[in-house]
Enzyme design. Structure first.
Site, PDB file in Angstrom:
ATOM      1  N   LEU A  24       0.875  -1.166   0.000  1.00  0.00           N
ATOM      2  CA  LEU A  24       0.000   0.000   0.000  1.00  0.00           C
ATOM      3  C   LEU A  24       0.911   1.215   0.000  1.00  0.00           C
ATOM      4  O   LEU A  24       1.860   1.285   0.786  1.00  0.00           O
ATOM      5  CB  LEU A  24      -0.886   0.035   1.247  1.00  0.00           C
ATOM      6  CG  LEU A  24      -2.271  -0.608   1.163  1.00  0.00           C
ATOM      7  CD1 LEU A  24      -2.988  -0.474   2.507  1.00  0.00           C
ATOM      8  CD2 LEU A  24      -3.120  -0.009   0.059  1.00  0.00           C
ATOM      9  N   ASP A  25       0.628   2.174  -0.868  1.00  0.00           N
ATOM     10  CA  ASP A  25       1.482   3.355  -0.982  1.00  0.00           C
ATOM     11  C   ASP A  25       1.570   4.109   0.344  1.00  0.00           C
ATOM     12  O   ASP A  25       0.681   4.028   1.195  1.00  0.00           O
ATOM     13  CB  ASP A  25       0.934   4.313  -2.051  1.00  0.00           C
ATOM     14  CG  ASP A  25       0.881   3.665  -3.423  1.00  0.00           C
ATOM     15  OD1 ASP A  25       1.696   2.766  -3.681  1.00  0.00           O
ATOM     16  OD2 ASP A  25       0.014   4.071  -4.209  1.00  0.00           O
ATOM     17  N   TYR A  26       2.631   4.877   0.477  1.00  0.00           N
ATOM     18  CA  TYR A  26       2.858   5.731   1.649  1.00  0.00           C
ATOM     19  C   TYR A  26       1.650   6.624   1.916  1.00  0.00           C
ATOM     20  O   TYR A  26       1.243   6.804   3.068  1.00  0.00           O
ATOM     21  CB  TYR A  26       4.104   6.582   1.389  1.00  0.00           C
ATOM     22  CG  TYR A  26       4.463   7.555   2.483  1.00  0.00           C
ATOM     23  CD1 TYR A  26       5.137   7.135   3.626  1.00  0.00           C
ATOM     24  CD2 TYR A  26       4.150   8.912   2.360  1.00  0.00           C
ATOM     25  CE1 TYR A  26       5.479   8.032   4.639  1.00  0.00           C
ATOM     26  CE2 TYR A  26       4.491   9.819   3.354  1.00  0.00           C
ATOM     27  CZ  TYR A  26       5.151   9.370   4.489  1.00  0.00           C
ATOM     28  OH  TYR A  26       5.492  10.262   5.472  1.00  0.00           O
TER      29      TYR A  26
END
Length: 236
Positions: free
Chosen positions: A102-104
């Site tokens: 999951l992206d930052y």
């Protein structure tokens, strides 16, 4: 056969680097003999490994569902010193790894486990495991835009599989909707939105296969039940 420090790390004794220090200090015995060699290999199922006079057991498989907030890196460590998802599960002795990413700047459902075989199978595109996201977009997204998602888009020269769009809500100059994909390419949902001509304000994964965030607050986690693990393995 595996390196001794790797087995120790997986058993929750310490990180690999710290385990190497413990070995060098002569605090580890394998089958009754002190071992100080870094490259020493053991069979965790057959060899007796004792650290500080305590027998370490074979690694137990763990499976947790984490509700990741924005602002955390989906890795075990970060050279830039940014917070990682491991900071959200500090009391677990065993080292767990994220099944997928999951992206930052994204939030939501993330599976963490030390079952490498299951992780590989769940994240392989051929398994087509559904992942559901809630998107808040800037602007009024029209039906024609949504049809682009459902038809598939070309990313890095390869067309995406058709996505499913549902629960569309217009909130002033913003649009909220849910999208289901199963490929999980790098930043796929954000890149698809960019191709469709609008920007993402927030992105939250709310479903992974049959799992949801029900009962798990942001920043918290829960263990998967035995039945849930069995179902995931059947999917994989």
């Amino acid at each position: 056969m595996e390196r001794l420090q790797k087995v120790m790390a997986h058993a929750g004794v310490a990180s690999r680097r710290k385990s190497e220090e413990i070995i060098a200090e002569g605090r580890v015995k394998v089958n009754g003999k002190v071992v100080t060699e870094m490259g020493f290999k053991v069979d965790p199922e057959k060899d007796e490994i004792i650290v500080d006079e305590e027998i370490i057991s074979e690694e137990k498989k763990r499976y947790i569902l984490l509700n990741k907030p924005e602002g955390y890196i989906t890795t075990v460590s970060d050279p830039e010193g940014r917070p990682t998802v491991m900071d959200l599960i500090p009391d677990l002795k065993q080292r767990l790894y994220p099944a997928g990413r999951l992206d930052y700047d994204s939030s939501g459902l993330l599976i963490m486990t030390n079952d490498g075989d299951l992780t590989y199978k769940l994240t392989h595109p051929k398994k087509e495991v559904d992942k559901k996201y809630k998107v808040l977009a800037q602007g009024e997204v029209c039906q024609e835009d949504f049809e682009k998602f459902e038809a598939g888009m070309v990313i890095d020269g390869q067309k995406t599989a058709p996505a499913e769009i549902s629960n569309i809500n217009y909130k002033g100059d913003k649009t909220e909707f849910e999208i289901v994909i199963h490929e999980g390419r790098n930043r796929q949902v954000r890149r698809m939105c960019r191709i469709a001509g609008f920007s993402v304000i927030s992105l939250q994964r709310i479903g992974f296969a049959f799992l949801t965030l029900d009962g798990v607050k942001e920043g918290d986690f829960r263990y998967l039940s035995d039945q849930e693990v069995v179902r995931l393995k059947k999917l994989a």
